[in-house]
Design a protein around this motif. Structure first.
Motif, PDB file in Angstrom:
ATOM      1  N   SER A 153       0.847  -1.183   0.000  1.00 58.37           N
ATOM      2  CA  SER A 153       0.000   0.000   0.000  1.00 58.37           C
ATOM      3  C   SER A 153       0.888   1.241   0.000  1.00 58.37           C
ATOM      4  CB  SER A 153      -0.886   0.011   1.242  1.00 58.37           C
ATOM      5  OG  SER A 153      -0.080   0.192   2.405  1.00 58.37           O
ATOM      6  N   ALA A 154       0.259   2.407  -0.120  1.00 56.44           N
ATOM      7  CA  ALA A 154       1.020   3.654  -0.042  1.00 56.44           C
ATOM      8  C   ALA A 154       1.678   3.801   1.325  1.00 56.44           C
ATOM      9  CB  ALA A 154       0.103   4.840  -0.327  1.00 56.44           C
ATOM     10  N   ALA A 155       0.984   3.356   2.373  1.00 61.70           N
ATOM     11  CA  ALA A 155       1.569   3.425   3.715  1.00 61.70           C
ATOM     12  C   ALA A 155       2.843   2.584   3.812  1.00 61.70           C
ATOM     13  CB  ALA A 155       0.546   2.958   4.750  1.00 61.70           C
ATOM     14  N   ASP A 156       2.849   1.425   3.152  1.00 55.14           N
ATOM     15  CA  ASP A 156       4.053   0.584   3.160  1.00 55.14           C
ATOM     16  C   ASP A 156       5.234   1.331   2.551  1.00 55.14           C
ATOM     17  OD1 ASP A 156       2.769  -1.639   4.302  1.00 55.14           O
ATOM     18  OD2 ASP A 156       2.014  -2.270   2.343  1.00 55.14           O
ATOM     19  N   LEU A 157       5.009   2.009   1.419  1.00 53.04           N
ATOM     20  CA  LEU A 157       6.096   2.740   0.771  1.00 53.04           C
ATOM     21  C   LEU A 157       6.557   3.916   1.624  1.00 53.04           C
ATOM     22  CD1 LEU A 157       4.935   2.850  -2.969  1.00 53.04           C
ATOM     23  CD2 LEU A 157       6.328   1.137  -1.804  1.00 53.04           C
ATOM     24  N   VAL A 158       5.602   4.662   2.145  1.00 51.44           N
ATOM     25  CA  VAL A 158       5.928   5.852   2.926  1.00 51.44           C
ATOM     26  C   VAL A 158       6.723   5.498   4.181  1.00 51.44           C
ATOM     27  CG1 VAL A 158       4.866   7.589   4.435  1.00 51.44           C
ATOM     28  CG2 VAL A 158       4.072   7.329   2.082  1.00 51.44           C
ATOM     29  N   ASN A 159       6.421   4.373   4.785  1.00 52.47           N
ATOM     30  CA  ASN A 159       7.072   4.024   6.048  1.00 52.47           C
ATOM     31  C   ASN A 159       8.301   3.140   5.891  1.00 52.47           C
ATOM     32  OD1 ASN A 159       5.276   5.146   8.298  1.00 52.47           O
ATOM     33  ND2 ASN A 159       3.777   4.121   6.986  1.00 52.47           N
ATOM     34  N   VAL A 187      10.357  11.106   6.756  1.00 52.42           N
ATOM     35  CA  VAL A 187      11.274  10.224   7.486  1.00 52.42           C
ATOM     36  C   VAL A 187      11.404  10.656   8.944  1.00 52.42           C
ATOM     37  CG1 VAL A 187      13.681   9.474   7.658  1.00 52.42           C
ATOM     38  CG2 VAL A 187      12.530   9.506   5.424  1.00 52.42           C
ATOM     39  N   GLU A 188      11.466  11.964   9.180  1.00 54.06           N
ATOM     40  CA  GLU A 188      11.557  12.457  10.558  1.00 54.06           C
ATOM     41  C   GLU A 188      10.294  12.111  11.341  1.00 54.06           C
ATOM     42  OE1 GLU A 188      12.324  16.606  10.183  1.00 54.06           O
ATOM     43  OE2 GLU A 188      14.451  16.341   9.668  1.00 54.06           O
ATOM     44  N   ALA A 189       9.146  12.237  10.699  1.00 53.60           N
ATOM     45  CA  ALA A 189       7.881  11.972  11.392  1.00 53.60           C
ATOM     46  C   ALA A 189       7.690  10.490  11.677  1.00 53.60           C
ATOM     47  CB  ALA A 189       6.716  12.494  10.552  1.00 53.60           C
ATOM     48  N   ARG A 190       8.078   9.634  10.737  1.00 49.81           N
ATOM     49  CA  ARG A 190       7.835   8.191  10.922  1.00 49.81           C
ATOM     50  C   ARG A 190       8.753   7.588  11.987  1.00 49.81           C
ATOM     51  NH1 ARG A 190      10.271   6.071   5.087  1.00 49.81           N
ATOM     52  NH2 ARG A 190      12.413   5.679   5.811  1.00 49.81           N
ATOM     53  N   THR A 193       6.188   7.878  14.869  1.00 44.17           N
ATOM     54  CA  THR A 193       5.000   7.028  14.717  1.00 44.17           C
ATOM     55  C   THR A 193       4.751   6.767  13.238  1.00 44.17           C
ATOM     56  OG1 THR A 193       2.638   6.827  15.267  1.00 44.17           O
ATOM     57  CG2 THR A 193       3.423   9.008  14.625  1.00 44.17           C
ATOM     58  N   PRO A 194       4.275   5.586  12.885  1.00 43.95           N
ATOM     59  CA  PRO A 194       4.022   5.299  11.465  1.00 43.95           C
ATOM     60  C   PRO A 194       3.006   6.261  10.863  1.00 43.95           C
ATOM     61  CG  PRO A 194       3.992   3.285  12.775  1.00 43.95           C
ATOM     62  CD  PRO A 194       4.016   4.422  13.749  1.00 43.95           C
ATOM     63  N   ILE A 195       3.183   6.572   9.588  1.00 47.87           N
ATOM     64  CA  ILE A 195       2.254   7.436   8.856  1.00 47.87           C
ATOM     65  C   ILE A 195       1.267   6.513   8.142  1.00 47.87           C
ATOM     66  CG2 ILE A 195       2.048   9.212   7.072  1.00 47.87           C
ATOM     67  CD1 ILE A 195       5.100   9.761   7.671  1.00 47.87           C
ATOM     68  N   THR A 198      -4.286   9.426   5.411  1.00 46.55           N
ATOM     69  CA  THR A 198      -4.112  10.473   4.404  1.00 46.55           C
ATOM     70  C   THR A 198      -3.895  11.845   5.023  1.00 46.55           C
ATOM     71  OG1 THR A 198      -6.529  10.708   4.290  1.00 46.55           O
ATOM     72  CG2 THR A 198      -5.497   9.222   2.700  1.00 46.55           C
ATOM     73  N   SER A 199      -4.581  12.130   6.112  1.00 43.81           N
ATOM     74  CA  SER A 199      -4.447  13.454   6.732  1.00 43.81           C
ATOM     75  C   SER A 199      -3.035  13.694   7.248  1.00 43.81           C
ATOM     76  CB  SER A 199      -5.453  13.611   7.877  1.00 43.81           C
ATOM     77  OG  SER A 199      -6.775  13.563   7.400  1.00 43.81           O
ATOM     78  N   ALA A 200      -2.453  12.681   7.864  1.00 41.54           N
ATOM     79  CA  ALA A 200      -1.102  12.825   8.400  1.00 41.54           C
ATOM     80  C   ALA A 200      -0.104  13.100   7.285  1.00 41.54           C
ATOM     81  CB  ALA A 200      -0.711  11.565   9.163  1.00 41.54           C
ATOM     82  N   LEU A 201      -0.225  12.365   6.176  1.00 35.51           N
ATOM     83  CA  LEU A 201       0.703  12.578   5.070  1.00 35.51           C
ATOM     84  C   LEU A 201       0.507  13.952   4.444  1.00 35.51           C
ATOM     85  CD1 LEU A 201       2.882  11.611   3.135  1.00 35.51           C
ATOM     86  CD2 LEU A 201       1.075  10.565   1.747  1.00 35.51           C
ATOM     87  N   ALA A 202      -0.738  14.344   4.220  1.00 37.42           N
ATOM     88  CA  ALA A 202      -1.008  15.643   3.611  1.00 37.42           C
ATOM     89  C   ALA A 202      -0.439  16.774   4.464  1.00 37.42           C
ATOM     90  CB  ALA A 202      -2.504  15.828   3.405  1.00 37.42           C
ATOM     91  N   THR A 203      -0.560  16.653   5.787  1.00 40.35           N
ATOM     92  CA  THR A 203      -0.034  17.677   6.692  1.00 40.35           C
ATOM     93  C   THR A 203       1.482  17.795   6.565  1.00 40.35           C
ATOM     94  OG1 THR A 203      -1.854  17.369   8.259  1.00 40.35           O
ATOM     95  CG2 THR A 203       0.169  18.357   9.110  1.00 40.35           C
ATOM     96  N   LEU A 204       2.172  16.656   6.474  1.00 44.84           N
ATOM     97  CA  LEU A 204       3.627  16.673   6.346  1.00 44.84           C
ATOM     98  C   LEU A 204       4.069  17.320   5.033  1.00 44.84           C
ATOM     99  CD1 LEU A 204       4.399  13.088   7.674  1.00 44.84           C
ATOM    100  CD2 LEU A 204       5.033  15.247   8.774  1.00 44.84           C
TER     101      LEU A 204
END
Length: 323
Positions: A153-159, A187-190, A193-195, A198-204
């Protein structure tokens, strides 16, 4: 083609349930593909069956319609829809990525087709479903898989991706000039805590733009979300494979139309079509991309990004079959 024709071809027969999605460039697709009774149609992106509902009835009982898609829900819906709209046309609907089109045709004993359509956009029900995670308008799981059987998923790639790989992905597929800053924020945010939504990613992503992000024409998160969606679904790789396969899919005189929605896709289609035209393998039916008219945009604003290019295979500029 008039704007009125674009509206009229989207109307459903009485008793057919609403698809919840309006196909883009409907009149233009019909005009350039020009389906005839008895022809074989390959619809690379079945979706909700919008274009299929226009074309399959014209193929008739002597024709043949083949639809591919990777979304089980849309396959089920479109199968029922086509049974109502084109009951006499022989139909084969297969859960498959269009990159495997040649193998699917082989399995069905089909040599080549008269018509090929690939609408590279997403159905409205997919974009509007919060559970799919394509949009950041509401908080939702960061998924973005069209095919639920895909492994990542997108979360897998992002994290999981290293910072440099993540930045390269966002830049290459999203053409995002702040990709490195965005990747650094992720990378700093994850680390904390895992991202996973959608809201968490958009905010970053918006944080990478700072105050100037509020003056952007589109939301700063748009390009990053597009890049991740393209990567998760391997969209450009699938398109590259389809384009390489078209010479082994179309009959001489067969027509192909591809509708793209961003510059990376359109560039690939244009280069392939121009190359075949210059090499005498095909004739371009559209020297410039076909776009939606004002009336269609009023009815379906999501058509604003659509660009369609079409070719006739094996026919030279003067109409003589190419060698």
């Amino acid at each position: 083609m008039s704007d009125e024709s674009a509206q009229s071809v989207t109307e459903e027969p009485a008793g057919v349930v609403s698809a919840g999605h309006v196909p883009v460039l409907p009149a233009e697709v019909l005009a350039y593909l020009s389906p005839q009774a008895g022809e074989v149609m390959l619809d690379c992106t079945l979706g909700r069956g919008g274009h299929a509902a226009l074309i399959a009835p014209q193929l008739g009982a002597t024709g043949r319609y083949l639809g591919l898609d990777v979304d089980p829900a849309n396959i089920a819906f479109a199968t029922q829809r086509l049974a109502q709209i084109a009951p006499d046309c022989p139909r084969h609907i297969v859960k498959a990525n269009f990159a495997t089109a040649r193998s699917v045709l082989d399995d069905l004993g089909i040599d080549r087709v008269d018509l090929l359509l690939a609408d590279l956009g997403f159905a409205s029900n997919q974009m509007d479903d919060p559970a799919r995670g394509f949009s950041f308008s509401t908080e939702a799981p960061l998924d973005m898989r069209l095919d639920p059987d895909l492994p990542d998923s997108a979360a897998d790639l992002v994290n999981r991706l290293p910072e440099r790989e993540l930045a390269d992905l966002i830049y290459r597929y999203g053409e995002e000039r702040l990709s490195r800053r965005i990747a650094r924020n992720i990378v700093e945010a994850r680390r904390q805590t895992p991202i996973d939504n959608t809201s968490a990613l958009a905010t970053l992503v918006r944080r990478a733009y700072g105050p100037r992000g509020r003056s952007q024409r589109i939301d700063p998160a748009t390009r990053t979300f597009m890049a991740l969606r393209i990567a998760v679904n391997a969209e450009l790789q699938a398109l590259e494979t389809l384009l390489a396969t078209i010479p082994r899919l179309l009959k001489v005189g067969g027509r192909a139309a591809i509708i793209s929605f961003h510059s990376l896709e359109d560039r690939m289609v244009k280069q392939a079509f121009v190359g075949w035209h210059q090499g005498g393998e095909a004739r371009r039916l559209t020297k410039k991309p076909v776009i939606a008219g004002d009336e269609e945009l009023r009815i379906n604003p999501r058509a604003r990004s659509a660009k369609m290019r079409a070719i006739r295979w094996g026919v030279a500029e003067d109409g003589i079959d190419a060698k």
